[in-house]
Design an enzyme around this catalytic site. Structure first.
Site, PDB file in Angstrom:
ATOM      1  N   LYS A 114       0.769  -1.188   0.083  1.00  0.00           N
ATOM      2  CA  LYS A 114       0.009   0.101  -0.107  1.00  0.00           C
ATOM      3  C   LYS A 114       0.623   1.269   0.018  1.00  0.00           C
ATOM      4  CE  LYS A 114      -4.178  -1.854   2.047  1.00  0.00           C
ATOM      5  NZ  LYS A 114      -5.328  -1.781   2.922  1.00  0.00           N
ATOM      6  N   LYS A 197      -9.853 -11.019 -11.531  1.00  0.00           N
ATOM      7  CA  LYS A 197     -10.825 -10.758 -10.537  1.00  0.00           C
ATOM      8  C   LYS A 197     -11.608  -9.662 -10.762  1.00  0.00           C
ATOM      9  CE  LYS A 197      -9.554  -9.123  -6.015  1.00  0.00           C
ATOM     10  NZ  LYS A 197     -10.511  -8.783  -4.928  1.00  0.00           N
ATOM     11  N   LYS A 200     -13.162  -3.330  -7.896  1.00  0.00           N
ATOM     12  CA  LYS A 200     -13.701  -1.648  -7.926  1.00  0.00           C
ATOM     13  C   LYS A 200     -12.571  -1.036  -8.884  1.00  0.00           C
ATOM     14  CE  LYS A 200     -12.139  -0.374  -3.439  1.00  0.00           C
ATOM     15  NZ  LYS A 200     -12.446  -1.671  -2.685  1.00  0.00           N
TER      16      LYS A 200
HETATM   17  P1  ADP Z   1     -11.667  -4.546  -4.638  1.00  0.00           P
HETATM   18  O1  ADP Z   1     -10.760  -5.996  -4.954  1.00  0.00           O
HETATM   19  O2  ADP Z   1     -12.862  -4.341  -5.488  1.00  0.00           O
HETATM   20  O3  ADP Z   1     -11.025  -3.664  -4.132  1.00  0.00           O
HETATM   21  P2  ADP Z   1     -12.176  -5.196  -1.582  1.00  0.00           P
HETATM   22  O4  ADP Z   1     -10.750  -5.378  -1.645  1.00  0.00           O
HETATM   23  O5  ADP Z   1     -12.554  -4.062  -1.083  1.00  0.00           O
HETATM   24  O6  ADP Z   1     -12.525  -5.306  -3.214  1.00  0.00           O
HETATM   25  O7  ADP Z   1     -12.823  -6.378  -1.204  1.00  0.00           O
HETATM   26  C1  ADP Z   1     -13.713  -6.464  -0.086  1.00  0.00           C
HETATM   27  C2  ADP Z   1     -13.982  -7.997   0.133  1.00  0.00           C
HETATM   28  O8  ADP Z   1     -14.824  -8.357  -1.008  1.00  0.00           O
HETATM   29  C3  ADP Z   1     -12.986  -8.727   0.279  1.00  0.00           C
HETATM   30  O9  ADP Z   1     -13.456  -9.739   1.496  1.00  0.00           O
HETATM   31  C4  ADP Z   1     -12.523  -9.538  -0.707  1.00  0.00           C
HETATM   32  O10 ADP Z   1     -11.958 -10.995  -0.590  1.00  0.00           O
HETATM   33  C5  ADP Z   1     -14.164  -9.571  -1.480  1.00  0.00           C
HETATM   34  N1  ADP Z   1     -13.811  -9.850  -2.948  1.00  0.00           N
HETATM   35  C6  ADP Z   1     -13.573  -8.506  -3.673  1.00  0.00           C
HETATM   36  N2  ADP Z   1     -13.560  -8.745  -4.968  1.00  0.00           N
HETATM   37  C7  ADP Z   1     -13.989 -10.280  -5.093  1.00  0.00           C
HETATM   38  C8  ADP Z   1     -14.121 -10.815  -6.354  1.00  0.00           C
HETATM   39  N3  ADP Z   1     -13.978 -10.619  -7.313  1.00  0.00           N
HETATM   40  N4  ADP Z   1     -14.705 -12.270  -5.862  1.00  0.00           N
HETATM   41  C9  ADP Z   1     -14.608 -12.704  -4.752  1.00  0.00           C
HETATM   42  N5  ADP Z   1     -14.540 -12.009  -3.575  1.00  0.00           N
HETATM   43  C10 ADP Z   1     -14.229 -10.703  -3.723  1.00  0.00           C
HETATM   44 NA    NA Z   2      -8.928  -5.525  -3.277  1.00  0.00          NA
END
Ligand code: ADP
Ligand code: NA
Length: 330
Positions: A114, A197, A200
């Site tokens: 980060k 994956k 956002k």
């Molecule tokens: P992003 O990857 O969009 O930034 P976050 O890191 O905020 O999402 O993830 C929040 C939660 O959602 C975490 O527990 C993460 O493991 C889950 N998560 C995020 N993207 C996915 C995905 N594509 N498939 C399954 N779980 C996900």
């Molecule tokens: Na993430």
């Protein structure tokens, strides 16, 4: 009593949850209410480790809480609260900071990742020390299980190390938690780039399904999902990542097993699968959006629900903090 305790934090940063967040995380939180004494918090203290605009933070915190309730977290079956409403988090974090080695904290790979993204000179001490706040978050509730992704495993190990250290120095105070890695659950992929994956931070907004978007917009994204040049609907993540992703989403939202779906779509083309997944998603998301809008449209009720959650959380957190303070000599 008898039920293991679970604790998880949800970032308020994302405006709308996306389908990956829901199927990969939030849905598990809802399920854990039935088997665990579950504590869920919107981690606004963690959010300010990165630059935040106050109005945006406040709105996103509300939005996260509204979506969690809309997704099925039930304030009568779990404890849902906002982290900053429970001052014990920051108080215990200070104590844990004071028993953490500088080198030990420096080895946290999430900080390295980060801070590298932020630029080393812009990263704050808050970002450096956030894993230790996370330690306090978990220990305050004497959590047994911490549902997290694989990337958080190192922080759970730090939690166990610091709990053992504190217990060893000052007497038995904290329960040692275990990571509850939700590995088998659906991992959702980008609709345009199905080897990546869903995130956002997607390269193309067409690959990302935000739950609060207009359902018609999302339906169109499903109908134009990238697949492959073959026509057979078969689950094969390596050779058919797009089709496999659609089958995963279909299965997760309907509860139908993948082999059954393969049979159901035998002889039908990808078009039928895409159209069906679009419809299934719209049918699921429509009431979700309505419930979210109801909470957002009634901020008094939402605030009252969150205040009650904070009260329940504080009853536990204050007891743990008092024990820790006493052992230290405060
Ligand atoms: P992003 O990857 O969009 O930034 P976050 O890191 O905020 O999402 O993830 C929040 C939660 O959602 C975490 O527990 C993460 O493991 C889950 N998560 C995020 N993207 C996915 C995905 N594509 N498939 C399954 N779980 C996900
Ligand atoms: Na993430």
């Amino acid at each position: 009593p008898g039920r293991p305790r679970a604790l998880s934090g949800i970032q308020p940063t994302a405006g709308s949850f996306h389908l990956g967040n829901y199927l990969g995380a939030v849905r598990q939180y809802v399920a854990l209410q039935e088997t665990h004494d579950a504590f869920y918090m919107v981690v606004d203290l963690h959010a300010i480790t990165m630059p935040q605009d106050p109005a945006g933070l406040r709105a996103n915190t509300r939005l996260a809480a509204a979506q969690l309730l809309a997704a099925g977290l039930d304030p009568d079956r779990c404890t849902l609260f906002i982290q900053s409403h429970v001052p014990e988090h920051a108080q215990l974090a200070w104590v844990m900071n004071c028993i953490t080695g500088f080198g030990e904290a420096s080895r946290m790979t999430q900080f390295k990742d980060k801070s590298a993204k932020q630029g080393a000179d812009r990263a704050t001490v808050g970002l450096f020390t956030y894993p230790i706040l996370q330690v306090a978050d978990i220990l305050l509730y004497q959590a047994d299980a911490v549902p997290v992704g694989e990337d958080q495993r190192q922080h759970i190990e730090l939690t166990r190390d610091l709990a053992e250290r504190f217990n060893g120095r000052f007497g038995q105070t904290f329960n040692l938690p275990a990571a509850h890695i939700v590995r088998e659950v659906a991992k959702i992929h980008d609709l345009q780039d199905p080897t990546a994956k869903m995130s956002k931070s997607a390269a193309s907004p067409k690959g990302l399904v935000n739950l609060l978007d207009e359902p018609g917009v999302s339906a169109k994204k499903f109908r134009s999902a990238v697949t492959d040049t073959d026509t057979v609907v078969r689950f094969d993540e390596k050779d058919k990542p797009g089709v496999s992703n659609l089958l995963t989403i279909h299965s997760a939202l309907t509860g139908t097993g993948i082999p059954e779906l393969e049979e159901q779509y035998a002889g039908k083309g990808y078009g039928a699968l895409k159209t069906d997944v679009a419809e299934i998603f719209v049918a699921w998301v429509t009431p979700f959006r309505e419930r979210t809008q109801e909470y957002l449209g009634d901020p008094e009720t939402l605030d009252a629900v969150m205040a009650k959650g904070a009260e329940k959380a504080r009853a536990v957190a204050a007891e743990t903090l008092a024990a820790a303070y006493d052992r230290i000599g405060f």
